[in-house]
Design an enzyme around this catalytic site. Structure first.
Site, PDB file in Angstrom:
ATOM      1  CB  SER A 193      47.192  52.442  56.084  1.00  0.00           C
ATOM      2  OG  SER A 193      47.608  53.716  56.548  1.00  0.00           O
ATOM      3  CG  HIS A 220      49.664  49.797  58.633  1.00  0.00           C
ATOM      4  ND1 HIS A 220      50.748  48.970  58.831  1.00  0.00           N
ATOM      5  CD2 HIS A 220      50.158  50.917  58.053  1.00  0.00           C
ATOM      6  CE1 HIS A 220      51.849  49.557  58.378  1.00  0.00           C
ATOM      7  NE2 HIS A 220      51.510  50.748  57.898  1.00  0.00           N
ATOM      8  CG  ASP A 228      51.137  54.451  57.924  1.00  0.00           C
ATOM      9  OD1 ASP A 228      52.091  53.650  57.862  1.00  0.00           O
ATOM     10  OD2 ASP A 228      50.091  54.318  57.270  1.00  0.00           O
ATOM     11  CG  MET A 282      54.431  59.323  58.778  1.00  0.00           C
ATOM     12  SD  MET A 282      53.868  59.913  57.175  1.00  0.00           S
ATOM     13  CE  MET A 282      53.043  58.434  56.559  1.00  0.00           C
ATOM     14  CG  HIS A 329      55.108  51.735  59.037  1.00  0.00           C
ATOM     15  ND1 HIS A 329      54.688  51.962  57.743  1.00  0.00           N
ATOM     16  CD2 HIS A 329      56.461  51.854  59.015  1.00  0.00           C
ATOM     17  CE1 HIS A 329      55.745  52.217  56.984  1.00  0.00           C
ATOM     18  NE2 HIS A 329      56.826  52.168  57.727  1.00  0.00           N
ATOM     19  CG  MET A 345      57.456  55.559  58.099  1.00  0.00           C
ATOM     20  SD  MET A 345      56.004  55.830  57.072  1.00  0.00           S
ATOM     21  CE  MET A 345      54.727  55.373  58.251  1.00  0.00           C
ATOM     22  CG  MET A 405      58.501  51.056  53.179  1.00  0.00           C
ATOM     23  SD  MET A 405      56.853  51.151  53.921  1.00  0.00           S
ATOM     24  CE  MET A 405      56.068  52.423  52.927  1.00  0.00           C
ATOM     25  CG  ASP A 428      52.773  50.266  54.107  1.00  0.00           C
ATOM     26  OD1 ASP A 428      51.826  50.747  53.464  1.00  0.00           O
ATOM     27  OD2 ASP A 428      53.213  50.758  55.177  1.00  0.00           O
TER      28      ASP A 428
HETATM   29  C1  DX5 Z   1      53.122  55.268  53.556  1.00  0.00           C
HETATM   30  C2  DX5 Z   1      52.450  54.437  54.594  1.00  0.00           C
HETATM   31  C3  DX5 Z   1      51.379  53.539  54.094  1.00  0.00           C
HETATM   32  C4  DX5 Z   1      50.269  54.238  53.381  1.00  0.00           C
HETATM   33  C5  DX5 Z   1      49.624  53.285  52.448  1.00  0.00           C
HETATM   34  O1  DX5 Z   1      54.200  55.919  54.123  1.00  0.00           O
HETATM   35  O2  DX5 Z   1      53.394  53.608  55.249  1.00  0.00           O
HETATM   36  O3  DX5 Z   1      50.890  52.714  55.137  1.00  0.00           O
HETATM   37  O4  DX5 Z   1      49.301  54.759  54.241  1.00  0.00           O
HETATM   38  O5  DX5 Z   1      48.666  53.971  51.703  1.00  0.00           O
HETATM   39  P1  DX5 Z   1      48.241  53.476  50.267  1.00  0.00           P
HETATM   40  O6  DX5 Z   1      47.665  52.101  50.401  1.00  0.00           O
HETATM   41  O7  DX5 Z   1      47.235  54.484  49.851  1.00  0.00           O
HETATM   42  O8  DX5 Z   1      49.474  53.470  49.398  1.00  0.00           O
HETATM   43 ZN    ZN Z   2      52.651  52.081  56.700  1.00  0.00          ZN
END
Ligand code: DX5
Ligand code: ZN
Length: 214
Positions: free
Chosen positions: A6, A31, A33, A35, A64, A66, A135, A173
């Site tokens: 990520s 990956h 993220d 948000m 991904h 969110m 998750m 994840d």
């Molecule tokens: C959290 C994200 C993850 C996150 C994982 O909301 O979806 O992808 O970046 O980070 P680590 O591996 O540090 O938990």
């Molecule tokens: Zn993620």
């Protein structure tokens, strides 16, 4: 095990360097993220920055979402032609329709389940998706602790995917590292996402990625 680092844990001031590092380090997916500050209490990057990532990434993107308003965000990111777009089942009233829309855009649709959401929730969508992301932390931030109940959830989901769609991959994840990756593999997980473990690894990004390929 396939590995999807990520970039949430990358140095955003050196994003090109850090995206190239994971691609050259042997990752399978990048990956991303996304948000929106509404579905989760954090705000990350939009299509301008993700487009810049796509230009320097030699591996496919795994986006991904969110966010609230999933359909709006699917339209925003579709022109980048990621390999996967995943969205949270908790935030979508008409997941089957959105899955069909993502597929029609030439992208592999995937579903995401928060830690509390039972795998049976998505049983009758499994034949329509290419991946389910479980998750193992509460979405919103990197660097959180792994929630162990995801292991039993992965085992249950694996039984459902075998029955409904054996080609549907299982991704986990959050809080993944070299200590829990073998247990995840044994539970039937195909892909792990790892942010802080990869980017903050004292032995380097390439070593970290290789240590997850169990
Ligand atoms: C959290 C994200 C993850 C996150 C994982 O909301 O979806 O992808 O970046 O980070 P680590 O591996 O540090 O938990
Ligand atoms: Zn993620």
């Amino acid at each position: 095990m396939l590995v999807a680092p990520s970039i949430l844990s990358a140095d955003f001031g050196n994003l090109e360097r850090d995206v190239k590092a994971i691609c050259e380090g042997g990752c399978d997916l990048v990956h991303v993220d996304v948000m929106d500050g509404h579905f989760v209490p954090n705000l990350t990057i939009g299509p301008a920055v993700v487009g810049a990532v796509a230009k320097v990434a030699s591996k496919p993107l795994d986006i991904h979402l969110m966010v609230e308003n999933n359909t709006f965000f699917v339209d925003l990111f579709a022109p980048l032609q990621p390999k996967y777009i995943s969205f949270h089942i908790e935030e979508e009233k008409h997941p089957h329709r959105l899955i069909q829309k993502i597929r029609a855009l030439g992208i592999s649709p995937a579903l995401v389940l928060n830690p509390h959401t039972p795998p049976e929730t998505v049983e009758f969508l499994l034949e329509d998706v290419d991946m389910v992301l479980l998750m193992s932390v509460n979405p919103g931030f990197g660097g959180q602790s792994f929630i162990p109940s995801v292991i039993e959830k992965a085992q249950k989901l694996k039984i459902l995917t075998q029955k409904r769609n054996p080609n549907c991959l299982i991704e986990v994840d959050g809080g993944v590292n070299d200590e829990n990756v073998t247990t995840l593999r044994d539970a039937g997980v195909d892909i792990v996402v790892a942010g802080s473990y990869v980017y903050n690894n004292p032995k380097g990004v390439k070593y970290a990625i290789e240590s997850l390929k169990v």
